[in-house]
Design an enzyme around this catalytic site. Sequence first.
Site, short mmCIF file in Angstrom:
data_model
loop_
_atom_site.label_atom_id
_atom_site.label_comp_id
_atom_site.label_asym_id
_atom_site.label_seq_id
_atom_site.Cartn_x
_atom_site.Cartn_y
_atom_site.Cartn_z
N ASP A 1 4.44 9.51 -11.02
CA ASP A 1 5.87 9.61 -11.35
C ASP A 1 6.25 10.82 -12.21
OD1 ASP A 1 6.69 7.45 -9.84
OD2 ASP A 1 6.69 6.02 -11.51
N ASP B 1 0.86 -1.17 0.00
CA ASP B 1 0.00 0.00 0.00
C ASP B 1 0.90 1.22 0.00
OD1 ASP B 1 -2.88 0.56 -0.12
OD2 ASP B 1 -2.42 1.88 1.56
P1 ITT Z 1 -3.32 -2.47 -5.31
O1 ITT Z 1 -4.12 -1.99 -4.13
O2 ITT Z 1 -3.98 -3.57 -6.07
O3 ITT Z 1 -1.90 -2.79 -4.97
P2 ITT Z 1 -3.49 0.32 -6.14
O4 ITT Z 1 -2.94 1.08 -7.30
O5 ITT Z 1 -4.96 0.55 -5.82
O6 ITT Z 1 -3.23 -1.24 -6.39
P3 ITT Z 1 -2.71 1.62 -3.68
O7 ITT Z 1 -4.06 1.64 -3.09
O8 ITT Z 1 -1.53 1.30 -2.82
O9 ITT Z 1 -2.62 0.58 -4.88
O10 ITT Z 1 -2.51 3.04 -4.37
C1 ITT Z 1 -1.24 3.45 -4.71
C2 ITT Z 1 -1.34 4.70 -5.59
O11 ITT Z 1 -0.33 5.63 -5.19
C3 ITT Z 1 -1.06 4.34 -7.03
O12 ITT Z 1 -2.24 4.00 -7.73
C4 ITT Z 1 -0.39 5.60 -7.53
O13 ITT Z 1 -1.38 6.56 -7.87
C5 ITT Z 1 0.37 6.09 -6.31
N1 ITT Z 1 1.73 5.52 -6.28
C6 ITT Z 1 2.22 4.57 -5.43
N2 ITT Z 1 3.49 4.25 -5.75
C7 ITT Z 1 3.81 5.00 -6.81
C8 ITT Z 1 4.96 5.11 -7.60
O14 ITT Z 1 6.03 4.36 -7.40
N3 ITT Z 1 4.93 5.99 -8.61
C9 ITT Z 1 3.85 6.75 -8.86
N4 ITT Z 1 2.71 6.69 -8.18
C10 ITT Z 1 2.68 5.83 -7.15
NA NA Z 2 -4.51 2.30 -0.86
#
Ligand code: ITT
Ligand code: NA
Length: 197
Positions: free
Chosen positions: A155, A69
């Site tokens: 990003d 997350d």
């Molecule tokens: P899962 O829950 O299935 O893993 P998700 O995309 O819904 O997928 P999250 O709830 O953790 O996952 O949301 C993370 C969001 O934060 C992601 O969709 C991006 O918008 C942002 N994010 C996280 N890591 C990132 C990265 O390395 N680069 C850019 N944006 C990122």
């Molecule tokens: Na989340």
Amino acid sequence: KEIVVATKNLGKVTEFKAALSGLPYTVMSLTDLGIYPEAPENGVTFEENARSKAEFYARLTGKLCLADDSGLEVDYLKGEPGVYSARYAGEHASDEDSNKKLLDNLTGIPAEKRTARFRCVLALADTEKTLLTANGTVEGIVLTEPRGNNGFGYDPLFFVPELDKTMAEMLPVEKNGISHRGRAIKMLVEQLAQMNE
Ligand code: ITT
Ligand code: NA
């Protein structure tokens, strides 16, 4: 040994497969296993969500599952979008929509007030419980327009002074070296090594 990268986010899957490739584990995604249900995500902290996703998919697959997350915390926006990063512009909105909303909410705010960080919490669970958690952060600045085509999510807007690039201008290996996720993976791998001693 097998580890399932328990995420629906293909950008995360790509980064995990690259970062975990040197380990004595077979790394699989949910897609590789044909697993389609989406884990409920009701927590108010990254850790709660990482744990609940890892445990949900471990029970579903019967395998060791690694969930992530993560999100972007913008200081001027009091830590938003935070755990709502994926849903910032609505449940089914695109990354472009989220980026646009972020830029709109920072209109007219000067660079020195656009400080932010990415945060990542990882949880590794078996069918019984969460076995390990790990976390990582990376500090940066939200630009006023996107730069670069690599990576995913926020990003292109996230400038990292350390490398003088946005995360979307970095090569995958550069991003993994400094990112919140790369750092969390490093911490997780150290704990895994200790667990197997
Ligand atoms: P899962 O829950 O299935 O893993 P998700 O995309 O819904 O997928 P999250 O709830 O953790 O996952 O949301 C993370 C969001 O934060 C992601 O969709 C991006 O918008 C942002 N994010 C996280 N890591 C990132 C990265 O390395 N680069 C850019 N944006 C990122
Ligand atoms: Na989340």
